[in-house]
Design a protein around this motif. Structure first.
Motif, PDB file in Angstrom:
ATOM      1  N   PRO A   1      43.604  41.019  48.565  1.00 32.85           N
ATOM      2  CA  PRO A   1      43.165  40.845  48.886  1.00 32.85           C
ATOM      3  C   PRO A   1      42.442  41.406  49.712  1.00 32.85           C
ATOM      4  N   GLN A   2      42.432  42.484  50.119  1.00 33.91           N
ATOM      5  CA  GLN A   2      42.062  42.885  50.806  1.00 33.91           C
ATOM      6  C   GLN A   2      41.915  44.535  50.118  1.00 33.91           C
ATOM      7  N   HIS A   3      41.975  44.421  48.824  1.00 33.21           N
ATOM      8  CA  HIS A   3      41.286  45.486  47.566  1.00 33.21           C
ATOM      9  C   HIS A   3      39.716  44.677  47.818  1.00 33.21           C
ATOM     10  N   ARG A   4      39.350  43.032  47.520  1.00 34.20           N
ATOM     11  CA  ARG A   4      38.917  42.492  46.868  1.00 34.20           C
ATOM     12  C   ARG A   4      37.206  43.491  47.560  1.00 34.20           C
ATOM     13  N   PRO A   5      37.108  43.510  48.890  1.00 35.99           N
ATOM     14  CA  PRO A   5      36.064  43.971  48.995  1.00 35.99           C
ATOM     15  C   PRO A   5      35.224  45.170  48.591  1.00 35.99           C
ATOM     16  N   LEU A   6      36.946  45.898  48.309  1.00 31.82           N
ATOM     17  CA  LEU A   6      36.451  47.853  48.066  1.00 31.82           C
ATOM     18  C   LEU A   6      36.463  47.504  46.629  1.00 31.82           C
ATOM     19  N   LEU A   7      36.641  46.209  46.272  1.00 30.89           N
ATOM     20  CA  LEU A   7      36.723  46.577  44.389  1.00 30.89           C
ATOM     21  C   LEU A   7      34.694  46.175  44.174  1.00 30.89           C
ATOM     22  N   GLU A   8      34.047  45.251  45.318  1.00 32.62           N
ATOM     23  CA  GLU A   8      33.451  44.502  44.676  1.00 32.62           C
ATOM     24  C   GLU A   8      31.942  45.422  44.787  1.00 32.62           C
ATOM     25  N   GLY A   9      32.553  47.024  45.854  1.00 29.66           N
ATOM     26  CA  GLY A   9      31.396  47.545  46.082  1.00 29.66           C
ATOM     27  C   GLY A   9      31.171  48.782  45.271  1.00 29.66           C
ATOM     28  N   VAL A  10      32.034  48.997  44.783  1.00 26.34           N
ATOM     29  CA  VAL A  10      32.799  50.398  44.064  1.00 26.34           C
ATOM     30  C   VAL A  10      32.195  49.304  42.758  1.00 26.34           C
ATOM     31  N   GLY A  11      32.744  48.091  42.152  1.00 23.56           N
ATOM     32  CA  GLY A  11      31.738  47.444  41.118  1.00 23.56           C
ATOM     33  C   GLY A  11      29.976  47.092  40.732  1.00 23.56           C
ATOM     34  N   VAL A  12      29.507  46.963  42.408  1.00 24.62           N
ATOM     35  CA  VAL A  12      27.487  46.211  42.390  1.00 24.62           C
ATOM     36  C   VAL A  12      26.991  47.738  42.744  1.00 24.62           C
ATOM     37  N   VAL A  13      28.058  49.357  43.365  1.00 30.17           N
ATOM     38  CA  VAL A  13      27.857  50.273  43.075  1.00 30.17           C
ATOM     39  C   VAL A  13      27.068  51.291  41.281  1.00 30.17           C
ATOM     40  N   PHE A  14      28.419  51.043  40.984  1.00 26.88           N
ATOM     41  CA  PHE A  14      28.536  51.529  39.409  1.00 26.88           C
ATOM     42  C   PHE A  14      28.003  50.464  38.458  1.00 26.88           C
ATOM     43  N   ALA A  15      27.259  48.877  38.131  1.00 25.57           N
ATOM     44  CA  ALA A  15      26.443  48.175  37.839  1.00 25.57           C
ATOM     45  C   ALA A  15      24.854  48.561  38.513  1.00 25.57           C
ATOM     46  N   THR A  16      24.559  48.929  39.406  1.00 26.98           N
ATOM     47  CA  THR A  16      22.318  49.040  39.956  1.00 26.98           C
ATOM     48  C   THR A  16      22.852  50.429  39.442  1.00 26.98           C
ATOM     49  N   LEU A  17      23.744  51.248  39.063  1.00 26.01           N
ATOM     50  CA  LEU A  17      23.717  53.137  38.705  1.00 26.01           C
ATOM     51  C   LEU A  17      23.505  52.639  37.041  1.00 26.01           C
TER      52      LEU A  17
END
Length: 242
Positions: A146-162
């Protein structure tokens, strides 16, 4: 700081500087590996019907599953489709299975697990043309801290946008004369009175990218206005037929 946090922050700070899709994808794969995820698929989705397979922006290791998913029409029984339609983001397959067990989807889950995809983390965001950008990241393990979910979400959103942005620009390849293929296409449609939004819809790129190509063409043709650039390109025979 843990290795997952270090890799995540390194990606978030360095990814915007990448200038080609291949470099971005390689960096993203290394970052996903820190979370225990080994495959991903980023798509532009305009509908959730069985005949509307999404446009792939970037993917790694997902091709066999995607072919089966659309061939077997799993979209019709996949409860994740409802979560996506409701614009939920940052969810796992485990979240979906536990919230609303769907008996008809059990075969789909079992087949995914047999192919090494026991769990997935899904994020989504609005696309430049009103569609949805969906990123699925899968893991052979069913666990995600659970503690890694916000980080993975942030990484995913940045990757998809770029990735969407770089994929649009990657379609810009040298064409005849002084204009690239995309620059010529954008000017040709502008010559027909189309707006940046309309051109973007026709070429499947964002209005911002259309403006980028038109401005580049204006600089190359040494024209201060769009109309003058169209006129100059026509005179030089640089506009393609559209």
């Amino acid at each position: 700081m843990s290795s997952i946090e270090a890799r995540s922050w390194a990606f978030l700070s360095e990814a915007p500087a990448h200038r080609d899709i291949e470099t971005l994808e390689a960096h993203f794969r290394r970052t996903l590996a820190a979370f225990g995820f080994d495959r991903y698929c980023c798509t532009r989705l305009r509908g959730l019907e069985a005949h509307e397979a999404p446009t792939v922006v970037s993917r790694h290791g997902f091709e066999p599953w995607d072919r089966r998913y659309w061939r077997e029409r799993y979209i019709e029984q996949d409860p994740c489709a409802t979560w996506i339609a409701d614009s939920r983001t940052g969810f796992t397959w485990t979240d979906v299975r536990e919230a609303a067990p769907v008996a008809t989807a059990q075969a789909m889950w079992s087949e995914a697990a047999a192919e090494g995809m026991s769990n997935a983390f899904v994020v989504q965001m609005p696309g430049p043309l009103g569609e949805k950008i969906i990123l699925r990241m899968t893991s052979p393990s069913s666990r995600l801290s659970p503690q890694h979910r916000p980080l993975l979400e942030g990484v995913g959103v940045v990757f998809a946008t770029l990735a969407v942005r770089l994929r649009e620009l990657a379609g810009d390849r040298p064409g005849p004369g002084t204009l690239t293929r995309r620059e010529g296409q954008c000017l040709a449609w502008a010559a027909k009175g189309k707006s940046d939004w309309e051109i973007g819809a026709i070429l499947d790129i964002s209005p911002k990218t259309v403006n980028h190509h038109v401005e580049a063409a204006k600089r190359k043709l040494d024209c201060p206005t769009r109309i003058q650039a169209v006129t100059a390109a026509l005179a030089c025979g640089l506009l393609p037929k559209v």
